[in-house]
Design a protein around this motif. Structure first.
Motif, PDB file in Angstrom:
ATOM      1  N   ARG A 144       0.797  -1.225   0.000  1.00 14.27           N
ATOM      2  CA  ARG A 144       0.000   0.000   0.000  1.00 14.27           C
ATOM      3  C   ARG A 144       0.835   1.283   0.000  1.00 14.27           C
ATOM      4  O   ARG A 144       0.274   2.375   0.110  1.00 14.27           O
ATOM      5  CB  ARG A 144      -0.948   0.015   1.203  1.00 14.27           C
ATOM      6  CG  ARG A 144      -1.923  -1.158   1.234  1.00 14.27           C
ATOM      7  CD  ARG A 144      -2.871  -1.008   2.426  1.00 14.27           C
ATOM      8  NE  ARG A 144      -3.626  -2.214   2.703  1.00 14.27           N
ATOM      9  CZ  ARG A 144      -4.801  -2.517   2.126  1.00 14.27           C
ATOM     10  NH1 ARG A 144      -5.314  -1.697   1.255  1.00 14.27           N
ATOM     11  NH2 ARG A 144      -5.432  -3.630   2.431  1.00 14.27           N
TER      12      ARG A 144
ATOM     13  N   ALA B 195       8.037  -0.071   8.515  1.00 14.70           N
ATOM     14  CA  ALA B 195       6.579   0.066   8.583  1.00 14.70           C
ATOM     15  C   ALA B 195       6.059  -1.141   9.334  1.00 14.70           C
ATOM     16  O   ALA B 195       6.156  -2.262   8.852  1.00 14.70           O
ATOM     17  CB  ALA B 195       5.983   0.124   7.179  1.00 14.70           C
ATOM     18  N   GLU B 196       5.567  -0.926  10.524  1.00 18.02           N
ATOM     19  CA  GLU B 196       5.138  -2.039  11.365  1.00 18.02           C
ATOM     20  C   GLU B 196       3.691  -1.860  11.765  1.00 18.02           C
ATOM     21  O   GLU B 196       3.221  -0.740  11.941  1.00 18.02           O
ATOM     22  CB  GLU B 196       6.002  -2.101  12.641  1.00 18.02           C
ATOM     23  CG  GLU B 196       7.484  -2.213  12.385  1.00 18.02           C
ATOM     24  CD  GLU B 196       7.878  -3.540  11.720  1.00 18.02           C
ATOM     25  OE1 GLU B 196       7.079  -4.488  11.785  1.00 18.02           O
ATOM     26  OE2 GLU B 196       8.971  -3.603  11.139  1.00 18.02           O
ATOM     27  N   SER B 197       2.994  -2.975  11.928  1.00 19.31           N
ATOM     28  CA  SER B 197       1.597  -2.886  12.344  1.00 19.31           C
ATOM     29  C   SER B 197       1.469  -2.973  13.874  1.00 19.31           C
ATOM     30  O   SER B 197       0.392  -2.763  14.414  1.00 19.31           O
ATOM     31  CB  SER B 197       0.760  -3.976  11.671  1.00 19.31           C
ATOM     32  OG  SER B 197       1.284  -5.248  11.948  1.00 19.31           O
ATOM     33  N   HIS B 198       2.560  -3.260  14.562  1.00 23.31           N
ATOM     34  CA  HIS B 198       2.507  -3.372  16.025  1.00 23.31           C
ATOM     35  C   HIS B 198       3.926  -3.353  16.595  1.00 23.31           C
ATOM     36  O   HIS B 198       4.890  -3.605  15.875  1.00 23.31           O
ATOM     37  CB  HIS B 198       1.788  -4.659  16.442  1.00 23.31           C
ATOM     38  CG  HIS B 198       2.479  -5.905  15.945  1.00 23.31           C
ATOM     39  ND1 HIS B 198       3.047  -6.814  16.772  1.00 23.31           N
ATOM     40  CD2 HIS B 198       2.728  -6.357  14.691  1.00 23.31           C
ATOM     41  CE1 HIS B 198       3.595  -7.787  16.065  1.00 23.31           C
ATOM     42  NE2 HIS B 198       3.411  -7.528  14.792  1.00 23.31           N
TER      43      HIS B 198
ATOM     44  N   PRO C 230       0.187   0.742   8.181  1.00 22.81           N
ATOM     45  CA  PRO C 230      -1.209   0.729   7.723  1.00 22.81           C
ATOM     46  C   PRO C 230      -1.928   2.041   7.965  1.00 22.81           C
ATOM     47  O   PRO C 230      -2.846   2.399   7.249  1.00 22.81           O
ATOM     48  CB  PRO C 230      -1.828  -0.397   8.551  1.00 22.81           C
ATOM     49  CG  PRO C 230      -0.678  -1.241   8.960  1.00 22.81           C
ATOM     50  CD  PRO C 230       0.485  -0.321   9.124  1.00 22.81           C
TER      51      PRO C 230
ATOM     52  N   PHE D 236       0.102   4.795   5.154  1.00 24.03           N
ATOM     53  CA  PHE D 236       0.227   4.582   3.709  1.00 24.03           C
ATOM     54  C   PHE D 236      -0.841   5.369   2.950  1.00 24.03           C
ATOM     55  O   PHE D 236      -2.035   5.208   3.202  1.00 24.03           O
ATOM     56  CB  PHE D 236       0.114   3.092   3.377  1.00 24.03           C
ATOM     57  CG  PHE D 236       1.408   2.337   3.546  1.00 24.03           C
ATOM     58  CD1 PHE D 236       2.483   2.906   4.185  1.00 24.03           C
ATOM     59  CD2 PHE D 236       1.540   1.048   3.059  1.00 24.03           C
ATOM     60  CE1 PHE D 236       3.677   2.204   4.348  1.00 24.03           C
ATOM     61  CE2 PHE D 236       2.720   0.335   3.215  1.00 24.03           C
ATOM     62  CZ  PHE D 236       3.798   0.912   3.859  1.00 24.03           C
TER      63      PHE D 236
END
Lengths: 235, 235
Positions: A40, A160-163, A187, A190
């Motif tokens: 994304r 780029a990390e989601s957690h 997320p 982006f």
């Protein structure tokens, strides 16, 4: 617009005489002639960094995956599709660079083989299974170059990390062998025009609070300029 | 620009009073919060068709996957990401439509399950394997609706093929159960402003030679208008 031009013009020339190489955007990893794996990333952060570095007086080259953005004025642009192509373009350009900022969201994996013809449904309802191979690690490859190890090339990575952003960013900085790692919550950021960054170096973690990406890019260019001359080693 | 506006204004109102539903663009099928499967469709052909139908006097709804295009003036736009979402949006809109043009490049497959967290390299160098499931077939689903079978809804499909276009287009027309199937050489046309089309109906195959997509879209709208009223059955 005029005010923005004025602000751009008035940026301190912190990188005058420096050559900066920036990567941006996603990569596109073909599955067949029409399909592929991507992500994304919009490329906005990398393009903002290229612009901020240019405003700061640097000579800037931007290697970018497929995005729908215009290159900032005065920035040289190199277009690529895949991680492999991005690595080749970066290695061709990085010898002349003083700073390397890896803002692209490079695919970790690519399909083990791309089909020459478009994959077709065979009517059975059975779907294909796709095997992947690991892509080259562009940031780690550059950070391992002799000029980077000697501190002549300052390397900046992105995560780029989601957690668990802080832990992942610290681990990634050490693993990649770079002096500065910049984390952002992928997320959530982006495609957006604003962002929030977490700067991790060997001493500390500094948060840059939510702001337009160009504002953050200018702050980050300031942080990089301040650190130039330090050795490009993580540990 | 003014000439273009004039040309647009002067298009014959072949679809006055008709309601046209168009799909456009790729779909994006998530693998995890950042990655996904997509294709090279730019959405330009579908957007050109929506514009041409609007110019021809129709009331137009455009259901589009993620693209970087502005909706044509006077066209209602519905944004979606996945094939499943596109199907739902189409089924919600199609009851009111007289013509359905499926120009989107819908993913045939999606990952069997999307990970909630970003997939990480585990350091082993081993890459993941991805299992897919078949996506719903939007065109075939719509073509099987009673209104389509009765000829109250005229269905037009698209085929993007890398080889054997005529044979594939004819087979696809029969398989999907639509009166008109439009073939274009996908890898050569995706993202470009011009294109070449092959129209396949139950009687013949007609080639529209290379031209700007808006020109082809106007020709295709003319071909559709000429055929309206014929039953929406392939065989």
């Amino acid at each position: 617009e005029i005010v923005e031009e004025l602000i751009a013009h008035l940026q301190p020339k912190l990188l005058r005489g420096r050559r900066v190489l920036v990567t941006a955007g996603p990569t596109f990893e073909p599955i067949d002639p029409v399909r592929g794996l991507t992500n994304r990333s919009s490329g906005k952060m990398g393009f903002a960094l290229a612009r901020a570095a240019r405003e700061a007086g640097a000579e800037v080259t931007l290697v970018t995956g497929p995005v729908h953005l215009r290159a900032p004025r005065g920035v040289r642009r190199v277009d690529v599709q895949t991680a492999q192509q991005m690595l080749e373009a970066v290695l061709a350009e990085v010898e002349a660079a003083d700073v390397f900022i890896a803002a692209a969201a490079v695919a970790d994996w690519r399909p083990a083989q791309a089909a020459e013809r478009k994959l077709k449904k065979d009517g059975s309802g059975a779907a294909p299974t796709l095997a992947f191979v690991e892509n080259p690690d562009i940031l780690a490859t550059v950070a391992a170059l002799p000029r980077a190890r000697r501190g002549e090339l300052y390397c900046v990575g992105f995560a780029a990390e989601s957690h668990d952003l802080l832990a992942h960013a610290q681990a990634k900085r050490a693993r990649k062998g770079v002096p500065l790692l910049v984390g952002n919550i992928g997320p959530a950021t982006f495609g957006r025009d604003d962002n929030a960054l977490l700067l991790v170096d060997e001493r500390e973690a500094v948060e840059l609070p939510p702001a337009p990406k160009i504002t953050l890019a200018r702050q980050l260019v300031g942080e990089i300029a301040r650190r130039l001359g330090l050795p490009c080693e993580a540990d």
